[in-house]
Write a protein that holds these residues in place. Sequence first.
Motif, mmCIF file in Angstrom:
data_model
loop_
_atom_site.group_PDB
_atom_site.id
_atom_site.type_symbol
_atom_site.label_atom_id
_atom_site.label_comp_id
_atom_site.label_asym_id
_atom_site.label_seq_id
_atom_site.Cartn_x
_atom_site.Cartn_y
_atom_site.Cartn_z
ATOM 1 N N PRO A 84 0.874 -1.135 0.018
ATOM 2 C CA PRO A 84 -0.173 0.049 0.116
ATOM 3 C C PRO A 84 1.062 1.325 -0.132
ATOM 4 O O PRO A 84 1.936 1.232 0.561
ATOM 5 N N LEU A 85 0.253 2.189 -0.444
ATOM 6 C CA LEU A 85 1.054 3.723 -0.675
ATOM 7 C C LEU A 85 0.178 4.611 0.180
ATOM 8 O O LEU A 85 -0.873 5.110 -0.006
ATOM 9 N N TRP A 86 1.136 5.128 1.029
ATOM 10 C CA TRP A 86 0.474 6.223 2.154
ATOM 11 C C TRP A 86 1.008 7.448 1.733
ATOM 12 O O TRP A 86 2.188 7.662 1.360
ATOM 13 N N MET A 87 0.709 8.629 2.257
ATOM 14 C CA MET A 87 1.342 10.076 1.955
ATOM 15 C C MET A 87 2.168 10.375 3.232
ATOM 16 O O MET A 87 1.553 10.668 4.435
ATOM 17 N N GLN A 88 3.233 10.716 2.848
ATOM 18 C CA GLN A 88 4.211 11.231 3.800
ATOM 19 C C GLN A 88 4.010 12.552 4.065
ATOM 20 O O GLN A 88 4.325 13.438 2.970
ATOM 21 N N GLY A 89 3.649 13.330 5.046
ATOM 22 C CA GLY A 89 3.393 14.659 5.411
ATOM 23 C C GLY A 89 2.044 14.839 5.643
ATOM 24 O O GLY A 89 1.276 14.055 5.637
ATOM 25 N N THR A 90 1.638 16.149 6.176
ATOM 26 C CA THR A 90 0.310 16.586 6.457
ATOM 27 C C THR A 90 -0.477 17.151 5.341
ATOM 28 O O THR A 90 0.010 17.380 4.496
ATOM 29 N N ASN A 91 -1.873 17.166 5.532
ATOM 30 C CA ASN A 91 -2.539 17.627 4.663
ATOM 31 C C ASN A 91 -2.677 18.967 4.424
ATOM 32 O O ASN A 91 -2.529 19.793 5.713
ATOM 33 N N PRO A 92 -2.397 19.766 3.366
ATOM 34 C CA PRO A 92 -2.362 21.359 3.212
ATOM 35 C C PRO A 92 -3.544 21.647 3.559
ATOM 36 O O PRO A 92 -4.858 21.148 3.459
ATOM 37 N N SER A 93 -3.599 23.023 3.848
ATOM 38 C CA SER A 93 -4.657 23.956 4.016
ATOM 39 C C SER A 93 -5.414 24.521 2.626
ATOM 40 O O SER A 93 -4.572 24.317 1.691
ATOM 41 N N CYS A 104 4.696 6.978 -0.118
ATOM 42 C CA CYS A 104 5.691 5.748 0.354
ATOM 43 C C CYS A 104 4.970 4.484 0.477
ATOM 44 O O CYS A 104 3.761 4.185 0.756
ATOM 45 N N SER A 105 5.723 3.598 0.440
ATOM 46 C CA SER A 105 5.480 2.088 0.715
ATOM 47 C C SER A 105 6.448 1.478 1.449
ATOM 48 O O SER A 105 7.644 1.605 1.391
ATOM 49 N N ASN A 106 6.039 0.163 2.285
ATOM 50 C CA ASN A 106 6.709 -0.457 2.978
ATOM 51 C C ASN A 106 7.206 -1.689 2.240
ATOM 52 O O ASN A 106 6.426 -2.479 2.278
ATOM 53 N N ILE A 107 8.268 -1.713 1.682
ATOM 54 C CA ILE A 107 8.673 -2.804 0.810
ATOM 55 C C ILE A 107 9.411 -3.938 1.911
ATOM 56 O O ILE A 107 9.170 -5.260 1.423
ATOM 57 N N HIS A 108 10.137 -3.658 2.753
ATOM 58 C CA HIS A 108 10.757 -4.712 3.421
ATOM 59 C C HIS A 108 10.054 -5.311 4.692
ATOM 60 O O HIS A 108 10.770 -5.732 5.463
ATOM 61 N N GLY A 109 8.932 -4.837 4.747
ATOM 62 C CA GLY A 109 8.151 -5.386 5.778
ATOM 63 C C GLY A 109 8.599 -5.036 7.225
ATOM 64 O O GLY A 109 9.055 -3.927 7.304
ATOM 65 N N SER A 119 9.252 5.246 -2.683
ATOM 66 C CA SER A 119 8.442 6.549 -2.839
ATOM 67 C C SER A 119 8.260 7.241 -4.196
ATOM 68 O O SER A 119 9.275 6.891 -5.072
ATOM 69 N N LEU A 120 7.031 7.774 -4.460
ATOM 70 C CA LEU A 120 6.733 8.329 -5.546
ATOM 71 C C LEU A 120 6.637 9.734 -5.293
ATOM 72 O O LEU A 120 5.777 9.983 -4.342
ATOM 73 N N ASP A 121 6.781 10.843 -6.135
ATOM 74 C CA ASP A 121 6.603 12.150 -6.001
ATOM 75 C C ASP A 121 5.032 12.306 -6.486
ATOM 76 O O ASP A 121 4.484 11.826 -7.693
ATOM 77 N N ILE A 122 4.380 12.971 -5.510
ATOM 78 C CA ILE A 122 2.740 13.146 -5.873
ATOM 79 C C ILE A 122 2.586 14.758 -5.571
ATOM 80 O O ILE A 122 3.378 15.341 -5.021
ATOM 81 N N GLN A 136 0.872 9.191 -9.657
ATOM 82 C CA GLN A 136 1.922 8.912 -10.513
ATOM 83 C C GLN A 136 1.508 7.117 -10.797
ATOM 84 O O GLN A 136 1.144 6.551 -9.972
ATOM 85 N N THR A 137 1.780 6.687 -12.043
ATOM 86 C CA THR A 137 1.543 5.357 -12.221
ATOM 87 C C THR A 137 2.379 4.514 -11.550
ATOM 88 O O THR A 137 3.626 4.714 -11.489
ATOM 89 N N VAL A 138 2.260 3.343 -10.772
ATOM 90 C CA VAL A 138 2.978 2.782 -9.999
ATOM 91 C C VAL A 138 3.918 1.742 -11.054
ATOM 92 O O VAL A 138 3.613 1.165 -12.126
ATOM 93 N N PRO A 139 5.332 1.399 -10.383
ATOM 94 C CA PRO A 139 6.187 0.591 -11.381
ATOM 95 C C PRO A 139 5.857 -0.647 -11.474
ATOM 96 O O PRO A 139 6.616 -1.481 -12.238
ATOM 97 N N GLY A 140 5.116 -1.450 -10.428
ATOM 98 C CA GLY A 140 5.148 -2.672 -10.445
ATOM 99 C C GLY A 140 3.925 -3.163 -9.517
ATOM 100 O O GLY A 140 3.232 -2.353 -8.855
#
Length: 1033
Positions: A84-93, A104-109, A119-122, A136-140
């Motif tokens: 799963p991909l989650w957003m690093q940082g707070t929601n903007p005003s 971000c994604s937890n690849i290594h468990g 991570s991907l830039d969003i 962005q389109t995920v790579p895999g």
Amino acid sequence: MGTRNLPLLALSSFLVVAVCAHDPCGQGNHQSINEPHRSILFQPEPMDRLLCDNGLPSGWYVFDNNDEMPTSCVTQFHCGTHYPLWMQGTNPSSADGVVQRKACSNIHGTSSSTCCDFSLDIKVKNCGTFYVYYLQTVPGCPMAYCAGNKKVCGVGGQIDVGGNCPDLYPKLTSMPVLQKPEVTPTKEVRFPCRIDYPIGQPDVGFIVTWTIDGHELLDPTTKNPVKMVLVGDARIAYLDAMKLKYNLGKELKCNVSTYHPSKGQSISSDTLSSNGYWCGIKVSQDIINVDEGGPEKTVKVESTIPIPCTSVFQDSCKLTVVLKGLKNPADASLSGCHLDLKLDNITGMYSTYLTVKATRDFVNDNDHTHQLGFQPLPAFPHAMWENYTIAPITIITTDREHGSCFPWGDPHFTGFDLKKNYNIYDIGDFTLYKSLNQKRPFEVQVRTWACGSYNPCICAVIAREGNDVVEVDNCEKRAGVVEAPSVSFPTGHPLEGTTVSRDNKTGKIFNINFPSGTRIQVKTGILTGRKGTEHLPYMDLDVQAPPDDYMAAEGLCGNWNGVEGGALRGGDGHLYTPTTVTNFSISWLLPTGASMFYQLPKYEQHFAPKFEYCSCNQGPVQCTKAGNGALNPNKQSDGTPINNKNTPHKRSARSYSDHYPDRHISFNPKTIASRLKRNVDATFPTPSGITESRAKEYCRHSLMSASLYSKCQQSNILTDIIDGCVEDIKYSDSVDAFKLSAMNAYDSICYNELAQDPKNIHYVNGVPMVSSSVSGCPNQCSLNGNCVSGVCHCHHGYTSGDCSVQIGVAPKIYRLRGDGFCDIRTRPCRQANVIVDNIMESDTLSCRITPMNVSNGEPVESGPAVNIKGEFLSFLEVQCPIPESNVMKGPSAKGFKISITSDGQLYSQEALFIVADGYCTKCTADGVCTGNPNTCVIDGMCYRNGDQNNEGQVCDPAVSTVNWTSIKTVQEIDQYTATYTGCRCPDNTNSFNCACCKNGGCQCGEIQPNQCTHCNCKKLCGSKPCLFPPLAP
């Protein structure tokens, strides 16, 4: 659609698409994502389809129900996906506008420390009542963006009343199992696919499909996917193996999805795949590495599918697989070119074993990689296998050098590692080369002999591999008596893969080829002493050792470990140097009577070859027998094969055959040494004035005249052996005595080097042969001719393959073996072996036989002479057939005068051959025969003193020479022995010199071979004196 076994994501950078100039909050400037299973509370089950956003185009998105991306770590297997991909940082005003963030994604468990291994830039913007995200389109796969935190039912489900989620389809908790194929009572083959789900459950259905190497399995007839449906309590789906036609050699899987029949198949689970099962005929190893110095490798060839056999004769059920053969078939040896896979009645499978060995080819041809292919299967009763071809296997062969050792002259050595000349000047029986390989008992022993005025020479060699023993003997049996080389197989057992041959050109070279590829070339010759009256036999040897014995050899040829400085390890374990070579040679001197010249190894069944290897050619596949996995290219030009037809049987046997009667002599080194007339204190200049510098120059000039010098002049051969040549001149005080031996040694060493070069090897039907272009001339054309392209062109007055025969000079007979006397008691006397000089193999080689009457004193011609084709045995021996003599076991005798011709015109002088009963008659070399007084002639038959009849009576000439004599002690000692004609021995079935027992008597065997005793009283054997003295050796 995803699985639970997932590859690592390939991390890479992605181009961030430029943001549209329009406000992403505006209608039409973003797209909606409607997927409730992105909730962080939803964890997928094994049969759920995993979400993946690899097909999601990069752009602005709003999640369903205005769900927001989580801003804290989400672990694996949440949000309906694996990563799963989650957003690093707070929601903007709202005032922040568009802001940059990372998904971000937890690849290594659990081992991840940041939960942001990838991570991907969003981008994200607060639109007041909702957030809009630039994704962005995920790579895999399977990787997807998370959104929301609502409780959601399974894939395709909704929240039920009361908060419960009903199953849309039956849930499997384990993978289906594809079991081994089975044969039905009606001889059909099928594959069971077992589904582990409780029985007795209502409204349960399973859809079973099949894949082959990941692709849908299509029915070979309808071309439709093979599909089966199970309902109720059915839990096993069966695939008819015929559906695999044209799909063998691949991996089969069954795939199961579940559904509720009440809802229909449109609502079904994702499929779960079973274990794979490879279908076809497979080899247990795809890659086989074999080493020329290492062991063979055995692989199993097996059908993984039963093949029903309809024959009533189950033993006849087999599947024949034909190999395509190797591009270079001489590089690897196989246990067969046609493999018969035999039926196992229990499993119904067909299998066999293929053994692969790197051929000991004695050629430095580097390592090679081969593809060993198989031909399509021929017509077979089961149509499923039609035109099926087994996948090829890879054979990698590692090349190894073979060893070589050259004892020559009187004798000088070029060893396995020490190529610089060293000399052995002691007399006796020596270990020349012994293998330390326990699986391959191998040993070569040599006998050195007094060479008249010179240093000792090698005059005999005996070699053993496994149960095969071969001996070549050229030793002088009596002082001053010319001896011809003889080949024998002294154990009496048939050879188990060893071949022996004589060259066709000279009759001076004998080749012994053992199954391991070990080769011994024996070059025989006669030296003439300084006074011209001595005829001194000698041998030069060329020993080639297989790579198996590297680091596992010992003897006079030295250790074979690749280190020249450690080459001379003695039989006492000490390491010697060239300056202490005398002590080295003595350490390998065998005690008198301990060598194989006296004591032969016992036959051991486990040393017998288990099978012959094949060299499989491409094209029409044929098995070219390769012995024990060795193909020495020198073997193909060896000449005339020698079998045991005209060679002695086991030494202890007295079999009634026409093997020549020369016996082995008692070898006493001290007695032989006394015949050595060499000057041990010889120095330069020699008595005739030859200086050391002149000797070196003469040797250099002689060696440069060797027939192969031009091909090896850049090597170190001349430097290595010139010292031996100089040494010979010092002791012989002659520049010519050993000239030929030195030149032949040069050619042998040079030829061995050339024969290792693959450029000088060509193949005939897959068998390697050394090119004739690198062959020297035999025996340097005896210095009586010119060598042109390996062929002797003889000077005027000479002929034969080595120009050793003088034209216009008749052959000269030295003697007949057995001194011309043949005892009808021990031999049929239908052949005579003539030691004769100035002969060669030709169509006109013949024996002129004149019958003689020798019964009344002087021999007198009794019939016309006849010419009979003679058999060329060596450069010094011809075997002549003898007509039937009609001599019986009595006082009669018959003579034949023998004369030899090579050209059909010039005949040798005549030699007398006498056939008589050795019990009754004594004959001189002149043909004067007289009766033996110590015998009896009873009823026309001759008996020796002590011979016994069936009635316990003996021949006692002191009492009567014409009647049997009754002696009580004889009857008491041995009442069962018949007349001394000999019966088969219990300890050696090749011997017929043991007692013939009657009336229930049993032979005493080795204890007293001439006696019998009561079968229940074997302990009496040897307790009484032997009636008959043993025959002379």
